[in-house]
Design a protein around this motif. Sequence first.
Motif, PDB file in Angstrom:
ATOM      1  N   LEU A  27       0.822  -1.208   0.000  1.00 23.79           N
ATOM      2  CA  LEU A  27       0.000   0.000   0.000  1.00 23.79           C
ATOM      3  C   LEU A  27       0.862   1.268   0.000  1.00 23.79           C
ATOM      4  CD1 LEU A  27      -2.759  -1.086   2.548  1.00 23.79           C
ATOM      5  CD2 LEU A  27      -2.884  -1.087   0.052  1.00 23.79           C
ATOM      6  N   TYR A  28       2.106   1.126   0.471  1.00 21.43           N
ATOM      7  CA  TYR A  28       3.044   2.257   0.400  1.00 21.43           C
ATOM      8  C   TYR A  28       3.954   2.164  -0.816  1.00 21.43           C
ATOM      9  CZ  TYR A  28       7.302   4.908   1.222  1.00 21.43           C
ATOM     10  OH  TYR A  28       8.381   5.745   1.062  1.00 21.43           O
ATOM     11  N   CYS A  29       4.437   0.961  -1.098  1.00 24.40           N
ATOM     12  CA  CYS A  29       5.486   0.800  -2.108  1.00 24.40           C
ATOM     13  C   CYS A  29       4.990   0.976  -3.535  1.00 24.40           C
ATOM     14  CB  CYS A  29       6.137  -0.576  -1.963  1.00 24.40           C
ATOM     15  SG  CYS A  29       7.309  -0.686  -0.578  1.00 24.40           S
ATOM     16  N   TYR A  30       3.817   0.489  -3.837  1.00 21.30           N
ATOM     17  CA  TYR A  30       3.346   0.518  -5.226  1.00 21.30           C
ATOM     18  C   TYR A  30       2.831   1.911  -5.582  1.00 21.30           C
ATOM     19  CZ  TYR A  30       3.769  -4.221  -7.010  1.00 21.30           C
ATOM     20  OH  TYR A  30       4.252  -5.390  -7.511  1.00 21.30           O
ATOM     21  N   ASP A  31       3.051   2.288  -6.839  1.00 25.56           N
ATOM     22  CA  ASP A  31       2.566   3.577  -7.316  1.00 25.56           C
ATOM     23  C   ASP A  31       2.327   3.480  -8.820  1.00 25.56           C
ATOM     24  OD1 ASP A  31       1.711   6.148  -7.205  1.00 25.56           O
ATOM     25  OD2 ASP A  31       3.617   6.999  -6.517  1.00 25.56           O
ATOM     26  N   ALA A  32       1.520   4.397  -9.329  1.00 17.99           N
ATOM     27  CA  ALA A  32       1.187   4.412 -10.757  1.00 17.99           C
ATOM     28  C   ALA A  32       2.173   5.291 -11.531  1.00 17.99           C
ATOM     29  CB  ALA A  32      -0.240   4.922 -10.944  1.00 17.99           C
ATOM     30  N   ASN A  33       2.068   5.227 -12.863  1.00 23.38           N
ATOM     31  CA  ASN A  33       2.893   6.038 -13.767  1.00 23.38           C
ATOM     32  C   ASN A  33       4.385   5.805 -13.586  1.00 23.38           C
ATOM     33  OD1 ASN A  33       0.687   7.515 -15.030  1.00 23.38           O
ATOM     34  ND2 ASN A  33       0.454   8.543 -13.053  1.00 23.38           N
ATOM     35  N   MET A  34       4.760   4.545 -13.342  1.00 28.14           N
ATOM     36  CA  MET A  34       6.171   4.223 -13.173  1.00 28.14           C
ATOM     37  C   MET A  34       6.820   3.969 -14.525  1.00 28.14           C
ATOM     38  SD  MET A  34       6.593   4.494  -9.977  1.00 28.14           S
ATOM     39  CE  MET A  34       8.299   3.996 -10.055  1.00 28.14           C
ATOM     40  N   SER A  35       7.989   4.553 -14.724  1.00 25.09           N
ATOM     41  CA  SER A  35       8.775   4.304 -15.933  1.00 25.09           C
ATOM     42  C   SER A  35       9.936   3.381 -15.587  1.00 25.09           C
ATOM     43  CB  SER A  35       9.295   5.624 -16.512  1.00 25.09           C
ATOM     44  OG  SER A  35      10.116   6.286 -15.558  1.00 25.09           O
ATOM     45  N   LEU A  36      10.528   2.781 -16.599  1.00 28.71           N
ATOM     46  CA  LEU A  36      11.652   1.842 -16.424  1.00 28.71           C
ATOM     47  C   LEU A  36      11.275   0.702 -15.483  1.00 28.71           C
ATOM     48  CD1 LEU A  36      14.638   4.348 -16.130  1.00 28.71           C
ATOM     49  CD2 LEU A  36      13.789   3.176 -18.165  1.00 28.71           C
ATOM     50  N   ALA A  37      10.052   0.203 -15.616  1.00 30.06           N
ATOM     51  CA  ALA A  37       9.560  -0.930 -14.827  1.00 30.06           C
ATOM     52  C   ALA A  37       8.746  -1.835 -15.739  1.00 30.06           C
ATOM     53  CB  ALA A  37       8.699  -0.442 -13.657  1.00 30.06           C
ATOM     54  N   PRO A  38       8.626  -3.114 -15.384  1.00 28.45           N
ATOM     55  CA  PRO A  38       7.839  -4.025 -16.237  1.00 28.45           C
ATOM     56  C   PRO A  38       6.394  -3.579 -16.414  1.00 28.45           C
ATOM     57  CG  PRO A  38       9.147  -5.255 -14.658  1.00 28.45           C
ATOM     58  CD  PRO A  38       9.254  -3.817 -14.278  1.00 28.45           C
ATOM     59  N   LEU A  39       5.851  -2.912 -15.377  1.00 26.89           N
ATOM     60  CA  LEU A  39       4.470  -2.422 -15.433  1.00 26.89           C
ATOM     61  C   LEU A  39       4.449  -0.969 -15.003  1.00 26.89           C
ATOM     62  CD1 LEU A  39       2.628  -5.419 -13.731  1.00 26.89           C
ATOM     63  CD2 LEU A  39       2.755  -4.946 -16.177  1.00 26.89           C
ATOM     64  N   ARG A  40       3.434  -0.236 -15.475  1.00 27.57           N
ATOM     65  CA  ARG A  40       3.278   1.161 -15.039  1.00 27.57           C
ATOM     66  C   ARG A  40       2.902   1.222 -13.571  1.00 27.57           C
ATOM     67  NH1 ARG A  40       1.596   4.548 -19.122  1.00 27.57           N
ATOM     68  NH2 ARG A  40       1.712   6.208 -17.549  1.00 27.57           N
ATOM     69  N   CYS A  41       2.183   0.231 -13.092  1.00 23.89           N
ATOM     70  CA  CYS A  41       1.840   0.115 -11.668  1.00 23.89           C
ATOM     71  C   CYS A  41       2.825  -0.847 -11.024  1.00 23.89           C
ATOM     72  CB  CYS A  41       0.401  -0.382 -11.522  1.00 23.89           C
ATOM     73  SG  CYS A  41      -0.090  -0.750  -9.819  1.00 23.89           S
ATOM     74  N   TYR A  42       3.821  -0.282 -10.319  1.00 20.65           N
ATOM     75  CA  TYR A  42       4.909  -1.128  -9.797  1.00 20.65           C
ATOM     76  C   TYR A  42       5.549  -0.443  -8.594  1.00 20.65           C
ATOM     77  CZ  TYR A  42       7.935  -5.147 -10.752  1.00 20.65           C
ATOM     78  OH  TYR A  42       8.560  -6.364 -10.702  1.00 20.65           O
ATOM     79  N   GLY A  43       6.529  -1.123  -7.979  1.00 18.87           N
ATOM     80  CA  GLY A  43       7.234  -0.544  -6.840  1.00 18.87           C
ATOM     81  C   GLY A  43       7.962   0.732  -7.234  1.00 18.87           C
ATOM     82  N   LYS A  44       7.903   1.738  -6.352  1.00 11.82           N
ATOM     83  CA  LYS A  44       8.411   3.058  -6.733  1.00 11.82           C
ATOM     84  C   LYS A  44       9.881   3.275  -6.391  1.00 11.82           C
ATOM     85  CE  LYS A  44       6.387   5.135  -2.549  1.00 11.82           C
ATOM     86  NZ  LYS A  44       5.400   6.125  -2.068  1.00 11.82           N
ATOM     87  N   THR A  45      10.469   2.424  -5.542  1.00 12.19           N
ATOM     88  CA  THR A  45      11.892   2.545  -5.217  1.00 12.19           C
ATOM     89  C   THR A  45      12.557   1.176  -5.333  1.00 12.19           C
ATOM     90  OG1 THR A  45      11.581   2.129  -2.854  1.00 12.19           O
ATOM     91  CG2 THR A  45      11.406   4.421  -3.599  1.00 12.19           C
ATOM     92  N   ILE A  46      13.884   1.202  -5.354  1.00 11.87           N
ATOM     93  CA  ILE A  46      14.637  -0.054  -5.434  1.00 11.87           C
ATOM     94  C   ILE A  46      14.336  -0.918  -4.218  1.00 11.87           C
ATOM     95  CG2 ILE A  46      16.948  -1.058  -5.496  1.00 11.87           C
ATOM     96  CD1 ILE A  46      17.905   1.422  -6.946  1.00 11.87           C
ATOM     97  N   MET A  47      14.337  -0.298  -3.039  1.00  5.74           N
ATOM     98  CA  MET A  47      14.076  -1.058  -1.810  1.00  5.74           C
ATOM     99  C   MET A  47      12.667  -1.644  -1.823  1.00  5.74           C
ATOM    100  SD  MET A  47      15.233  -2.292   0.926  1.00  5.74           S
ATOM    101  CE  MET A  47      16.808  -1.423   0.961  1.00  5.74           C
ATOM    102  N   CYS A  48      11.688  -0.858  -2.281  1.00  2.00           N
ATOM    103  CA  CYS A  48      10.311  -1.350  -2.347  1.00  2.00           C
ATOM    104  C   CYS A  48      10.203  -2.559  -3.271  1.00  2.00           C
ATOM    105  CB  CYS A  48       9.384  -0.241  -2.845  1.00  2.00           C
ATOM    106  SG  CYS A  48       8.882   0.924  -1.558  1.00  2.00           S
ATOM    107  N   ARG A  49      10.830  -2.451  -4.442  1.00  4.00           N
ATOM    108  CA  ARG A  49      10.771  -3.567  -5.394  1.00  4.00           C
ATOM    109  C   ARG A  49      11.463  -4.801  -4.842  1.00  4.00           C
ATOM    110  NH1 ARG A  49      11.954  -0.581 -11.265  1.00  4.00           N
ATOM    111  NH2 ARG A  49      10.454   1.114 -10.952  1.00  4.00           N
ATOM    112  N   LEU A  50      12.597  -4.582  -4.186  1.00  2.00           N
ATOM    113  CA  LEU A  50      13.339  -5.709  -3.633  1.00  2.00           C
ATOM    114  C   LEU A  50      12.539  -6.404  -2.538  1.00  2.00           C
ATOM    115  CD1 LEU A  50      16.016  -7.240  -3.769  1.00  2.00           C
ATOM    116  CD2 LEU A  50      16.909  -5.683  -2.013  1.00  2.00           C
ATOM    117  N   VAL A  51      11.936  -5.607  -1.629  1.00  2.60           N
ATOM    118  CA  VAL A  51      11.151  -6.188  -0.540  1.00  2.60           C
ATOM    119  C   VAL A  51       9.924  -6.924  -1.088  1.00  2.60           C
ATOM    120  CG1 VAL A  51       9.700  -5.625   1.457  1.00  2.60           C
ATOM    121  CG2 VAL A  51      11.933  -4.544   1.196  1.00  2.60           C
ATOM    122  N   THR A  52       9.217  -6.287  -2.017  1.00  2.00           N
ATOM    123  CA  THR A  52       8.010  -6.909  -2.580  1.00  2.00           C
ATOM    124  C   THR A  52       8.341  -8.173  -3.353  1.00  2.00           C
ATOM    125  OG1 THR A  52       6.973  -4.731  -2.763  1.00  2.00           O
ATOM    126  CG2 THR A  52       5.976  -6.531  -4.001  1.00  2.00           C
TER     127      THR A  52
END
Length: 350
Positions: free
Chosen positions: A155-180
Amino acid sequence: MSNVSNTNLAETLDLISIQFNRYFSIFIFLFGTIGNLLNCLVLSRPSLRSNPCTFYFLISSIANIISIIFGLTSRILSGWHMDLTNTNAFLCKFRAFIMLVSRSIAFWLIAFATIDRWLSSCIEYQRRQYSSLKNAQQGTIYVVILSSIFYFQVLYCYDANMSLAPLRCYGKTIMCRLVTDLTYALVTILCPLLVMFIFGLLTISNIRQMHSMTSSQSKLIDVNENNKKTLKSTNPLRGRRKRIDRYLRHVLFVQIIFLTILTIPQVIEKLYTTLTMNQMKSSLNLAIEEFIYNIVLLLTYLASGMPFYIYTLSGGNTFRNALMNLFRIDYRHTLLRTDLKLKAIENTSK
């Protein structure tokens, strides 16, 4: 020249990904939703629902329906560039949270079903006592609570309009993506599969022990002909329960095999994408990664949609008979309602 060919290949892969999201997602959506709904109807029948393993299968099917609806709806809409989760932060967070929690619940309930089959196959009476509907219901509550806690960070890590990610709706930081991604790989996929594998082997070991004990008992019966009738079980209810237990063990093992084959590729892809997210990548490499991501993602939804077909095709007559009885009862009810309406019309005309 090579740059032009790489660009063309990247565009081709993007086009294939769009087509997969449009059409294969629709197929899996219908395939999985209908199958899991039929699962819920069959497994909730009185002849099956009292079994704790069946209860795990039932709730797992409900979780699979939620996962498919929340996950695949956005994939289908993204094929026509209509996915609101790509641009709306609230919808992005809510959809990701529900989808990940429901998938975790579905996997862990299958793992708990494997533990239940091990308990029910144990020789020790005390262990067999733990295989009960009450314990299955309590275990389901624990799984729902813990799965929600593990993915609360989405609920904190994911965000919309993300670039350089597999999906536009994805983790917003490196740490968020790694944890998720680590939570998904370890908590949702690898740990449940490890539990399924370990207790599956223990169940096979228990079955072999029971078979050896049965063969030794049959030898004793042959020696003592006078006790043959008393030692031989003639209880039809007990025999029916044994058939259901054998059926549940068989379909459980088949389901574990398919879950492993269809979900491990996504774990590998997620970890690779997250660990290499800071590396400079060409447009072709990004297109290849996105293409692979879309394929392995759809495979996980295929895994969520196939339990009904596993139960029907590999479980013998137990599930198929329950399914046919369900349709027969619905057909009788339809005929009864039709007769009542006709009688009501006749009485009104008189």
